[in-house]
Write a protein that holds these residues in place. Structure first.
Motif, PDB file in Angstrom:
ATOM      1  N   ASP A  21       9.610   2.972 -13.601  1.00  0.00           N
ATOM      2  CA  ASP A  21       8.685   4.104 -13.519  1.00  0.00           C
ATOM      3  C   ASP A  21       8.784   4.872 -14.828  1.00  0.00           C
ATOM      4  OD1 ASP A  21       7.002   6.105 -12.737  1.00  0.00           O
ATOM      5  OD2 ASP A  21       8.364   6.976 -11.259  1.00  0.00           O
ATOM      6  N   ILE A  22       8.055   4.401 -15.841  1.00  0.00           N
ATOM      7  CA  ILE A  22       8.079   5.021 -17.158  1.00  0.00           C
ATOM      8  C   ILE A  22       7.038   6.134 -17.183  1.00  0.00           C
ATOM      9  CG2 ILE A  22       7.841   4.663 -19.647  1.00  0.00           C
ATOM     10  CD1 ILE A  22      10.235   3.204 -18.368  1.00  0.00           C
ATOM     11  N   ARG A  23       7.475   7.330 -17.565  1.00  0.00           N
ATOM     12  CA  ARG A  23       6.604   8.504 -17.585  1.00  0.00           C
ATOM     13  C   ARG A  23       6.683   9.211 -18.929  1.00  0.00           C
ATOM     14  NH1 ARG A  23       4.519  10.465 -13.041  1.00  0.00           N
ATOM     15  NH2 ARG A  23       4.874   9.225 -11.209  1.00  0.00           N
ATOM     16  N   LYS A  24       5.708  10.101 -19.159  1.00  0.00           N
ATOM     17  CA  LYS A  24       5.697  10.947 -20.346  1.00  0.00           C
ATOM     18  C   LYS A  24       5.565  12.398 -19.914  1.00  0.00           C
ATOM     19  CE  LYS A  24       3.636   7.987 -23.843  1.00  0.00           C
ATOM     20  NZ  LYS A  24       2.586   7.882 -24.857  1.00  0.00           N
ATOM     21  N   VAL A  25       6.259  13.258 -20.635  1.00  0.00           N
ATOM     22  CA  VAL A  25       6.125  14.690 -20.407  1.00  0.00           C
ATOM     23  C   VAL A  25       6.061  15.374 -21.767  1.00  0.00           C
ATOM     24  CG1 VAL A  25       8.616  15.155 -20.254  1.00  0.00           C
ATOM     25  CG2 VAL A  25       6.995  16.678 -19.110  1.00  0.00           C
ATOM     26  N   THR A  26       5.238  16.404 -21.848  1.00  0.00           N
ATOM     27  CA  THR A  26       5.101  17.188 -23.065  1.00  0.00           C
ATOM     28  C   THR A  26       5.777  18.535 -22.851  1.00  0.00           C
ATOM     29  OG1 THR A  26       2.983  16.130 -23.567  1.00  0.00           O
ATOM     30  CG2 THR A  26       3.447  18.214 -24.683  1.00  0.00           C
ATOM     31  N   VAL A  27       6.638  18.926 -23.794  1.00  0.00           N
ATOM     32  CA  VAL A  27       7.309  20.220 -23.711  1.00  0.00           C
ATOM     33  C   VAL A  27       7.130  20.978 -25.022  1.00  0.00           C
ATOM     34  CG1 VAL A  27       9.049  19.394 -22.068  1.00  0.00           C
ATOM     35  CG2 VAL A  27       9.558  19.352 -24.506  1.00  0.00           C
ATOM     36  N   THR A  28       7.309  22.287 -24.940  1.00  0.00           N
ATOM     37  CA  THR A  28       7.383  23.130 -26.128  1.00  0.00           C
ATOM     38  C   THR A  28       8.806  23.669 -26.201  1.00  0.00           C
ATOM     39  OG1 THR A  28       6.647  25.077 -24.914  1.00  0.00           O
ATOM     40  CG2 THR A  28       4.954  23.786 -26.027  1.00  0.00           C
ATOM     41  N   THR A  29       9.219  24.078 -27.391  1.00  0.00           N
ATOM     42  CA  THR A  29      10.608  24.502 -27.566  1.00  0.00           C
ATOM     43  C   THR A  29      10.710  25.919 -28.107  1.00  0.00           C
ATOM     44  OG1 THR A  29      10.738  23.660 -29.823  1.00  0.00           O
ATOM     45  CG2 THR A  29      11.353  22.136 -28.067  1.00  0.00           C
ATOM     46  N   THR A  30      11.846  26.533 -27.814  1.00  0.00           N
ATOM     47  CA  THR A  30      12.237  27.799 -28.408  1.00  0.00           C
ATOM     48  C   THR A  30      13.657  27.597 -28.907  1.00  0.00           C
ATOM     49  OG1 THR A  30      10.928  28.982 -26.773  1.00  0.00           O
ATOM     50  CG2 THR A  30      12.554  30.256 -27.992  1.00  0.00           C
ATOM     51  N   PRO A  31      13.956  27.796 -30.178  1.00  0.00           N
ATOM     52  CA  PRO A  31      13.029  28.193 -31.227  1.00  0.00           C
ATOM     53  C   PRO A  31      12.018  27.090 -31.510  1.00  0.00           C
ATOM     54  CG  PRO A  31      15.141  27.600 -32.176  1.00  0.00           C
ATOM     55  CD  PRO A  31      15.312  27.546 -30.691  1.00  0.00           C
ATOM     56  N   GLN A  32      10.909  27.490 -32.123  1.00  0.00           N
ATOM     57  CA  GLN A  32       9.875  26.527 -32.452  1.00  0.00           C
ATOM     58  C   GLN A  32      10.316  25.649 -33.619  1.00  0.00           C
ATOM     59  OE1 GLN A  32       6.365  28.889 -33.160  1.00  0.00           O
ATOM     60  NE2 GLN A  32       5.734  28.654 -31.032  1.00  0.00           N
ATOM     61  N   MET A  33       9.753  24.444 -33.650  1.00  0.00           N
ATOM     62  CA  MET A  33      10.004  23.555 -34.782  1.00  0.00           C
ATOM     63  C   MET A  33       9.198  24.052 -35.974  1.00  0.00           C
ATOM     64  SD  MET A  33       9.603  19.807 -33.038  1.00  0.00           S
ATOM     65  CE  MET A  33       8.004  20.210 -32.317  1.00  0.00           C
ATOM     66  N   HIS A  34       9.830  24.116 -37.132  1.00  0.00           N
ATOM     67  CA  HIS A  34       9.089  24.541 -38.313  1.00  0.00           C
ATOM     68  C   HIS A  34       9.275  23.613 -39.510  1.00  0.00           C
ATOM     69  CE1 HIS A  34      13.038  26.404 -38.801  1.00  0.00           C
ATOM     70  NE2 HIS A  34      12.828  26.313 -40.100  1.00  0.00           N
ATOM     71  N   CYS A  35      10.138  22.591 -39.353  1.00  0.00           N
ATOM     72  CA  CYS A  35      10.368  21.685 -40.476  1.00  0.00           C
ATOM     73  C   CYS A  35      10.879  20.335 -39.964  1.00  0.00           C
ATOM     74  CB  CYS A  35      11.374  22.285 -41.456  1.00  0.00           C
ATOM     75  SG  CYS A  35      13.025  22.504 -40.749  1.00  0.00           S
ATOM     76  N   GLU A  36      11.050  19.429 -40.889  1.00  0.00           N
ATOM     77  CA  GLU A  36      11.530  18.094 -40.557  1.00  0.00           C
ATOM     78  C   GLU A  36      12.951  18.135 -39.995  1.00  0.00           C
ATOM     79  OE1 GLU A  36      12.358  13.939 -42.907  1.00  0.00           O
ATOM     80  OE2 GLU A  36      10.678  15.163 -43.588  1.00  0.00           O
ATOM     81  N   ALA A  37      13.753  19.068 -40.465  1.00  0.00           N
ATOM     82  CA  ALA A  37      15.117  19.194 -39.957  1.00  0.00           C
ATOM     83  C   ALA A  37      15.118  19.546 -38.467  1.00  0.00           C
ATOM     84  CB  ALA A  37      15.884  20.250 -40.752  1.00  0.00           C
ATOM     85  N   CYS A  38      14.184  20.395 -38.051  1.00  0.00           N
ATOM     86  CA  CYS A  38      14.062  20.741 -36.628  1.00  0.00           C
ATOM     87  C   CYS A  38      13.692  19.497 -35.810  1.00  0.00           C
ATOM     88  CB  CYS A  38      12.993  21.814 -36.421  1.00  0.00           C
ATOM     89  SG  CYS A  38      13.347  23.395 -37.181  1.00  0.00           S
TER      90      CYS A  38
END
Length: 107
Positions: A21-38
């Motif tokens: 049962d392969i699924r996908k979920v979309t999330v947002t993060t805090t702190p927000q991503m602002h660069c490649e390092a994030c």
């Protein structure tokens, strides 16, 4: 002939049992991503969570799309996994986990 039929049935049964049962979920993060390092911090830490198959980040949209095996983990466990490396995650309003085949439009 019977032997080939038996082997074919046995292979079919094995494939049916191993269906995931392969699924996908979309999330947002805090702190927000602002660069490649994030992005790298999220990908490098989250990949160790049980059941995670793929992680796609999008700085512009501020989203993380996680493809996971629902037989091995849950959205709640994935969200808790973010806390291990100093982030908080949430599923945006109107988004939910979907079977991976339905989630192909996610980036």
């Amino acid at each position: 002939m019977k032997r080939n039929l038996f082997l074919s049935l046995l292979m079919f049964a094995a494939m049916a049992v191993s269906a995931k049962d392969i699924r996908k979920v979309t999330v947002t993060t805090t702190p927000q991503m602002h660069c490649e390092a994030c992005e790298n911090k999220i990908k490098n830490n989250l990949r160790f969570e049980k059941g995670v198959k793929m992680i796609a980040t999008d700085i512009e949209k501020q989203t993380v799309v996680i493809t996971y095996d629902a037989d091995k983990t849950t959205v709640e466990k994935l969200i808790k996994g973010f806390e291990k490396f100093g982030y908080k995650a949430r599923v945006p309003e109107g988004k939910h986990a979907v079977p991976a085949a339905e989630g192909n439009s996610c980036h």
